[in-house]
Design an enzyme around this catalytic site. Structure first.
Site, PDB file in Angstrom:
ATOM      1  N   GLY A 119    -119.705 110.793  67.912  1.00 13.67           N
ATOM      2  CA  GLY A 119    -119.903 109.535  67.204  1.00 13.67           C
ATOM      3  C   GLY A 119    -119.215 109.600  65.861  1.00 13.67           C
ATOM      4  O   GLY A 119    -119.087 110.674  65.249  1.00 13.67           O
ATOM      5  N   GLU A 120    -118.766 108.445  65.403  1.00 13.99           N
ATOM      6  CA  GLU A 120    -118.018 108.421  64.140  1.00 13.99           C
ATOM      7  C   GLU A 120    -118.856 108.989  62.998  1.00 13.99           C
ATOM      8  O   GLU A 120    -120.012 108.648  62.824  1.00 13.99           O
ATOM      9  CB  GLU A 120    -117.582 106.990  63.811  1.00 13.99           C
ATOM     10  CG  GLU A 120    -116.436 106.513  64.688  1.00 13.99           C
ATOM     11  CD  GLU A 120    -115.589 105.466  63.983  1.00 13.99           C
ATOM     12  OE1 GLU A 120    -115.500 105.483  62.755  1.00 13.99           O
ATOM     13  OE2 GLU A 120    -115.024 104.615  64.683  1.00 13.99           O
ATOM     14  N   GLY A 121    -118.260 109.838  62.223  1.00 15.88           N
ATOM     15  CA  GLY A 121    -118.931 110.464  61.092  1.00 15.88           C
ATOM     16  C   GLY A 121    -119.519 111.808  61.436  1.00 15.88           C
ATOM     17  O   GLY A 121    -119.468 112.743  60.624  1.00 15.88           O
TER      18      GLY A 121
END
Length: 658
Positions: free
Chosen positions: A569-571
């Site tokens: 997931g982004e981040g």
């Protein structure tokens, strides 16, 4: 802290430029002012110099008091450090202070340390402080050693004090140009009070003048905080055991007490337009830091690809010995895209992820806790189906850009040293693919990743629907302009527009950003047309196996540091790699120099060494070695041999020749 938008100000200018008059006008409304005079009295027979000093004294109101510091350069630091929050100080000028500092009567002295002490006193001052200094760096290099010493010392002083001050103004021929911040303030009076109730101390902005509002803005003003804007809460996740099944993971339950803050419309004077001139990282400290790695006592070949991290941190921090990032903040942007872009996505999944992060659960929150990073969750406006109509209106794009900028401003004001840009939203990857197709000429199928269901299966049907949505959107906009804001309005949507504002605001405040995923890299692509400097403040830890991210990185000149192909997931991927990046910076900052280059030996010897390894100052005798033993000399080769490498020449860049 001053309520006028700044409390420490440096006024630069040439001879007879009007810098002193301008500085005096800025504190004219103060009830009392302590005028700190740094210049020595001079030769009693120099009537012209005496006339200059008399003219300065005549301009000072009777309520002002004067303090002379010419007898002792350290006195200026003491005066500034001792001033209270209710005092106003005017120091005129630093050129006189440097002259006294270099006076042989005050030598030998550590001039560099004294300048650093002055900058530290300015940075920590609670008083209202205005400092005047001549700008001599634009003239020719002096022909005498004393003249060069003065210009070098004054240049170093101006740079250190400018970095410590809240604002810097340059006066040229009586005209004032604001260098920091870039918002011009009235030249005839103290800057008026800030109108933003949430503006951070020391960074509150001044309203733009009517003349400036009418003129085209070539630089970004700092008055974006105007209006009643409440920013989302910054959370501090804490590691906790994961329950087998948490009821609060269900939508609408648990400690998610209120919906995520929706993006407000901000009425400000901020103008974000193509061609903005924002700061660049330091051109010199980055290469210096990488070259310095070759001298460290590292047993192996070095940091490898992580040398890029050291160079990046050095350039963005402005020092050849960068420190690991301590204060880190994650900005999680949650915004969905309607239409075919979100094909295959579970309805409400992005909202659940945002709730999960706010509750301190999930991969992003857990990794943020492990990295001692703050977490801020921001909701972007929902984006309309891009294949049918523009994803956002022009007004929504402007609001998203400004709000993202304000988020970066808030982080900088809070002392954040590194931002991690994250996003979760249905259809975000398809929107990013559309932006890449519009800005880099990519074919959508080549930059759009496969659709993976919650069960880990590949959904090719959903992928084809997303490709069709991107194709139709590009066909619909084939005759539209390809300017940055047009791309955001037609294709990008709220999350990419908000992320673009974050990148621009972070660049303006010199805060580096870790990119992770399609939204961040798409925002970096768009930001090129608004401010080309933004990409130089970005670092990409891993491409995550996403084709769109790899293409954007290639266009932007960002080399992924690792190839772990994490897809958390982004981040989350950036946070997973962050300890490795910090480790590289810790080694670069703390390892000593190799003993052969003058560093300490294994027994703690800190003596400087010559190229042969002998300590400077030794009597030449070593225990256990016969005094008459001759020094070993390498015989000359009988025939052609390899080129000799000097002691100060590395075998190849970035590596030490042991």
């Amino acid at each position: 802290m001053s309520v006028d938008g700044w409390h420490t100000l440096l006024v630069l200018g040439g001879i007879r430029s009007g810098k002193s008059e301008f500085a005096e006008s800025l504190v004219a409304d103060a009830p009392t002012v302590r005028y700190v005079a740094t210049a020595a009295a001079g030769d009693p027979e120099d009537t012209e110099w005496a006339t200059r000093l008399a003219a300065h004294r005549a301009r000072r109101p009777g309520s002002w008091t004067t303090e002379e510091t010419a007898a002792n350069p350290g006195r200026l630091v003491e005066v500034i450090a001792a001033a209270g929050p209710n005092e106003t100080l005017l120091v005129d000028d630093l050129g006189g202070w440097v002259t006294v500092l270099l006076d042989p009567a005050h030598q030998p002295a550590d001039d560099t340390a004294t300048i650093a002490e002055l900058a530290a006193a300015v940075r920590s001052s609670t008083a209202r402080l205005v400092l005047v200094s001549p700008e001599v760096g634009l003239s020719l290099v002096p022909t005498t050693p004393l003249g060069r010493a003065f210009t070098d010392a004054l240049g170093a002083t101006n740079r250190a004090v400018a970095d410590a001050c809240d604002a810097v103004a340059l006066v040229v021929a009586g005209q004032t140009a604001w260098l920091k911040p870039t918002t011009p303030a009235p030249a005839h009076a103290v800057p008026p009070a800030a109108t933003s109730p949430e503006a951070a101390p020391g960074r509150a902005a001044t309203p733009r003048t009517a003349a400036h509002q009418a003129a085209p803005a070539q630089a970004v003003p700092a008055d974006l905080g105007a209006g009643d804007v409440t920013l989302p809460e910054v959370l501090t996740p804490a590691a906790a055991p994961v329950p087998a099944r948490a009821a609060s993971d269900e939508p609408g339950t648990g400690d998610w007490a209120a919906p995520t803050m929706a993006l407000p419309m901000i009425a400000t004077g901020l103008v974000i337009q193509p061609g903005m001139e924002l700061p660049m990282p330091d051109d010199y400290t980055g290469p210096q830091a990488v070259d310095r790695l070759a001298t460290l006592d590292i047993p192996g070949a070095g940091l490898g690809v992580l040398e890029q991290v050291v160079g990046f941190a050095a350039a963005t921090q402005g020092t050849a010995t960068p420190r690991p990032w301590d204060a880190v903040r994650v900005l999680l942007i949650q915004g969905d895209h309607e239409g075919g872009a979100s094909a295959g996505a579970t309805p409400g999944e992005s909202s659940r992820r945002a709730r999960q992060a706010r509750a301190g659960r999930g991969a992003l929150a857990r990794l943020a806790a492990e990295n001692r990073a703050g977490l801020q969750i921001v909701e972007a406006p929902a984006s309309a189906p891009m294949e049918e109509r523009p994803a956002l209106s022009a007004d929504e794009v402007e609001a998203a850009l400004r709000y993202g900028w304000r988020l970066a401003e808030q982080a900088a004001d809070a002392g954040v040293q590194l931002l991690v840009l994250a996003a979760c939203g249905a259809g975000a990857e398809a929107a990013a693919a559309a932006v890449l197709a519009a800005t880099a000429g990519a074919e959508p199928p080549t930059v759009l990743g496969r659709v993976v269901t919650e069960q880990g299966e590949i959904d090719d049907a959903a992928w084809m629907v997303r490709c069709a949505a991107v194709r139709d959107a590009l066909h619909r906009t084939r005759r539209s302009a390809r300017e940055a804001k047009d791309v955001l309005a037609e294709l990008g949507g709220g999350d990419i527009a908000l992320a673009t504002g974050v990148l621009l605001g972070a660049t303006a405040r010199k805060v580096p950003v870790l990119l992770d995923g399609p939204v961040g890299t798409a925002a970096a692509m768009v930001s090129r047309d608004l401010a080309g400097q933004a990409r130089h403040w970005c670092l990409l830890p891993d491409h995550g196996g996403r084709p769109g991210v790899r293409l954007a990185a290639d266009v932007l000149g960002l080399t992924p540091l690792v190839d772990l192909r994490l897809d958390l997931g982004e981040g989350a991927t950036a946070l997973a790699a962050l300890p490795l990046l910090r480790s590289a910076l810790t080694l670069a900052a703390t390892l000593p120099v190799h003993p052969s280059l003058g560093g300490p030996d294994d027994e703690g010897d800190t003596g400087e060494r010559t190229g042969t390894g002998d300590r400077i100052g030794d009597d030449g005798g070593d225990a256990g070695r016969a005094e008459d033993e001759p020094d070993f000399a390498e015989p000359e080769p009988a025939g052609p041999g390899p080129t000799t490498v000097g002691a100060d020449e590395p075998v190849f860049p970035g590596r030490r020749a042991d």
